[in-house]
Design a protein around this motif. Structure first.
Motif, mmCIF file in Angstrom:
data_model
loop_
_atom_site.group_PDB
_atom_site.id
_atom_site.type_symbol
_atom_site.label_atom_id
_atom_site.label_comp_id
_atom_site.label_asym_id
_atom_site.label_seq_id
_atom_site.Cartn_x
_atom_site.Cartn_y
_atom_site.Cartn_z
ATOM 1 N N VAL A 97 4.501 12.368 -6.140
ATOM 2 C CA VAL A 97 5.251 13.240 -7.034
ATOM 3 C C VAL A 97 6.737 12.995 -6.795
ATOM 4 O O VAL A 97 7.203 13.082 -5.653
ATOM 5 C CB VAL A 97 4.932 14.727 -6.747
ATOM 6 C CG1 VAL A 97 5.680 15.636 -7.713
ATOM 7 C CG2 VAL A 97 3.437 14.984 -6.785
ATOM 8 N N THR A 98 7.469 12.662 -7.864
ATOM 9 C CA THR A 98 8.920 12.494 -7.791
ATOM 10 C C THR A 98 9.516 13.128 -9.047
ATOM 11 O O THR A 98 8.784 13.477 -9.973
ATOM 12 C CB THR A 98 9.353 11.008 -7.728
ATOM 13 O OG1 THR A 98 9.334 10.452 -9.040
ATOM 14 C CG2 THR A 98 8.494 10.185 -6.791
ATOM 15 N N PRO A 99 10.842 13.245 -9.098
ATOM 16 C CA PRO A 99 11.452 13.735 -10.338
ATOM 17 C C PRO A 99 11.158 12.831 -11.538
ATOM 18 O O PRO A 99 11.279 13.265 -12.678
ATOM 19 C CB PRO A 99 12.954 13.740 -10.022
ATOM 20 C CG PRO A 99 13.026 13.876 -8.530
ATOM 21 C CD PRO A 99 11.835 13.114 -8.016
ATOM 22 N N LYS A 100 10.752 11.600 -11.299
ATOM 23 C CA LYS A 100 10.426 10.669 -12.384
ATOM 24 C C LYS A 100 8.987 10.798 -12.866
ATOM 25 O O LYS A 100 8.594 10.132 -13.819
ATOM 26 C CB LYS A 100 10.692 9.228 -11.950
ATOM 27 C CG LYS A 100 12.159 8.936 -11.704
ATOM 28 C CD LYS A 100 12.352 7.478 -11.348
ATOM 29 C CE LYS A 100 13.822 7.148 -11.170
ATOM 30 N NZ LYS A 100 14.033 5.708 -10.922
ATOM 31 N N GLY A 101 8.180 11.605 -12.186
ATOM 32 C CA GLY A 101 6.808 11.793 -12.629
ATOM 33 C C GLY A 101 5.816 11.904 -11.489
ATOM 34 O O GLY A 101 6.183 11.928 -10.308
ATOM 35 N N VAL A 102 4.550 11.966 -11.876
ATOM 36 C CA VAL A 102 3.425 12.045 -10.945
ATOM 37 C C VAL A 102 2.514 10.876 -11.266
ATOM 38 O O VAL A 102 2.228 10.599 -12.437
ATOM 39 C CB VAL A 102 2.654 13.371 -11.109
ATOM 40 C CG1 VAL A 102 1.455 13.420 -10.167
ATOM 41 C CG2 VAL A 102 3.574 14.565 -10.890
ATOM 42 N N ARG A 103 2.045 10.203 -10.225
ATOM 43 C CA ARG A 103 1.209 9.036 -10.466
ATOM 44 C C ARG A 103 0.209 8.864 -9.316
ATOM 45 O O ARG A 103 0.550 9.049 -8.160
ATOM 46 C CB ARG A 103 2.082 7.797 -10.575
ATOM 47 C CG ARG A 103 1.285 6.556 -10.940
ATOM 48 C CD ARG A 103 2.145 5.418 -11.349
ATOM 49 N NE ARG A 103 2.726 5.709 -12.667
ATOM 50 C CZ ARG A 103 3.691 5.004 -13.202
ATOM 51 N NH1 ARG A 103 4.198 3.981 -12.577
ATOM 52 N NH2 ARG A 103 4.153 5.315 -14.391
ATOM 53 N N LEU A 104 -1.006 8.471 -9.694
ATOM 54 C CA LEU A 104 -1.968 7.973 -8.725
ATOM 55 C C LEU A 104 -1.575 6.519 -8.488
ATOM 56 O O LEU A 104 -1.628 5.711 -9.416
ATOM 57 C CB LEU A 104 -3.397 8.072 -9.268
ATOM 58 C CG LEU A 104 -4.488 7.464 -8.394
ATOM 59 C CD1 LEU A 104 -4.553 8.144 -7.034
ATOM 60 C CD2 LEU A 104 -5.829 7.545 -9.107
ATOM 61 N N CYS A 105 -1.143 6.207 -7.295
ATOM 62 C CA CYS A 105 -0.539 4.895 -7.022
ATOM 63 C C CYS A 105 -1.569 3.889 -6.529
ATOM 64 O O CYS A 105 -1.605 3.509 -5.361
ATOM 65 C CB CYS A 105 0.633 5.056 -6.054
ATOM 66 S SG CYS A 105 1.976 5.991 -6.792
ATOM 67 N N ARG A 106 -2.411 3.502 -7.451
ATOM 68 C CA ARG A 106 -3.388 2.448 -7.250
ATOM 69 C C ARG A 106 -3.269 1.513 -8.428
ATOM 70 O O ARG A 106 -3.572 1.958 -9.526
ATOM 71 C CB ARG A 106 -4.800 3.011 -7.139
ATOM 72 C CG ARG A 106 -4.953 3.977 -5.971
ATOM 73 C CD ARG A 106 -6.388 4.367 -5.752
ATOM 74 N NE ARG A 106 -7.157 3.338 -5.096
ATOM 75 C CZ ARG A 106 -7.172 3.113 -3.786
ATOM 76 N NH1 ARG A 106 -6.439 3.840 -2.988
ATOM 77 N NH2 ARG A 106 -7.915 2.171 -3.275
ATOM 78 N N PRO A 107 -2.795 0.326 -8.262
ATOM 79 C CA PRO A 107 -2.408 -0.320 -7.015
ATOM 80 C C PRO A 107 -1.111 0.287 -6.462
ATOM 81 O O PRO A 107 -0.392 0.998 -7.164
ATOM 82 C CB PRO A 107 -2.203 -1.784 -7.418
ATOM 83 C CG PRO A 107 -1.792 -1.719 -8.855
ATOM 84 C CD PRO A 107 -2.559 -0.546 -9.428
ATOM 85 N N SER A 108 -0.851 -0.042 -5.221
ATOM 86 C CA SER A 108 0.286 0.554 -4.520
ATOM 87 C C SER A 108 1.613 0.311 -5.220
ATOM 88 O O SER A 108 2.513 1.152 -5.181
ATOM 89 C CB SER A 108 0.336 0.066 -3.074
ATOM 90 O OG SER A 108 0.394 -1.339 -3.014
ATOM 91 N N GLU A 109 1.754 -0.807 -5.912
ATOM 92 C CA GLU A 109 3.015 -1.125 -6.603
ATOM 93 C C GLU A 109 3.347 -0.127 -7.704
ATOM 94 O O GLU A 109 4.495 -0.061 -8.152
ATOM 95 C CB GLU A 109 2.966 -2.534 -7.205
ATOM 96 C CG GLU A 109 2.891 -3.639 -6.206
ATOM 97 C CD GLU A 109 1.468 -3.963 -5.728
ATOM 98 O OE1 GLU A 109 1.297 -5.001 -5.100
ATOM 99 O OE2 GLU A 109 0.530 -3.172 -5.990
ATOM 100 N N ALA A 110 2.383 0.663 -8.135
ATOM 101 C CA ALA A 110 2.637 1.663 -9.176
ATOM 102 C C ALA A 110 3.714 2.656 -8.748
ATOM 103 O O ALA A 110 4.390 3.241 -9.586
ATOM 104 C CB ALA A 110 1.348 2.398 -9.530
ATOM 105 N N VAL A 111 3.895 2.825 -7.437
ATOM 106 C CA VAL A 111 4.907 3.765 -6.954
ATOM 107 C C VAL A 111 6.322 3.307 -7.271
ATOM 108 O O VAL A 111 7.243 4.118 -7.371
ATOM 109 C CB VAL A 111 4.744 4.025 -5.435
ATOM 110 C CG1 VAL A 111 5.260 2.854 -4.601
ATOM 111 C CG2 VAL A 111 5.463 5.307 -5.034
ATOM 112 N N LEU A 112 6.527 2.019 -7.459
ATOM 113 C CA LEU A 112 7.874 1.487 -7.659
ATOM 114 C C LEU A 112 8.560 2.077 -8.894
ATOM 115 O O LEU A 112 9.783 2.242 -8.903
ATOM 116 C CB LEU A 112 7.846 -0.037 -7.732
ATOM 117 C CG LEU A 112 7.387 -0.735 -6.447
ATOM 118 C CD1 LEU A 112 7.193 -2.220 -6.689
ATOM 119 C CD2 LEU A 112 8.360 -0.472 -5.303
ATOM 120 N N ASP A 113 7.791 2.423 -9.914
ATOM 121 C CA ASP A 113 8.372 3.010 -11.123
ATOM 122 C C ASP A 113 8.872 4.432 -10.902
ATOM 123 O O ASP A 113 9.608 4.964 -11.732
ATOM 124 C CB ASP A 113 7.343 3.011 -12.259
ATOM 125 C CG ASP A 113 6.961 1.609 -12.692
ATOM 126 O OD1 ASP A 113 7.802 0.693 -12.569
ATOM 127 O OD2 ASP A 113 5.819 1.430 -13.141
#
Length: 141
Positions: A97-113
């Protein structure tokens, strides 16, 4: 930037996501969701913000998914949430969870956005180079 990660330290994907968050210069709030699972209300809010269904957050591998018959498509979201409440391991991870959104980070690189730019290279635990020395994503072939 305020970042929350629902983390399982036993999961390589979750560890890689945590390391990428830190590589962006952010120290996140770490919630080990197996010890402190999100409430039903919070989980449904997070899923709504992420644009995910309850079924999309279910984890099959290494969980009682099959023993509980959770593959049955007729099960309601309430039934699936009941199962996650009783067995938090059923919740797939990591959820970020960040101010830019919520994401299930699979694959791990999804967190970069969801993060500020990376501060230098990043290599995953398995040796895959994701970020170069200048903090740029490495193209995958």
């Amino acid at each position: 930037m305020d970042v929350v990660i629902y983390h399982n330290p036993q999961c390589g994907t979750s560890r890689n996501v945590l390391a990428m968050i830190r590589n962006s210069g952010v120290e996140p709030h770490i919630i080990e969701y197996l010890k402190c699972p999100p409430t039903r209300l919070l989980l449904t809010q997070l899923l709504d913000r992420a644009g995910l269904t309850v079924r999309q957050i279910l984890r099959e591998k290494g969980t009682p998914f099959h023993d509980l018959g959770l593959g049955d498509p007729s099960l309601s979201d309430d039934a699936l949430l009941d199962a996650i409440e009783a067995h938090p391991i059923l919740m797939n991870r990591p959820l970020v969870v960040t101010p830019k959104g919520v994401r299930l980070c699979r694959p791990s690189e999804a967190v970069l956005d969801l993060l500020p730019p990376q501060r230098g290279q990043f290599i995953k635990e398995d040796g895959e180079r994701v970020i170069d020395d200048l903090g740029r994503r490495v193209a995958t072939t």
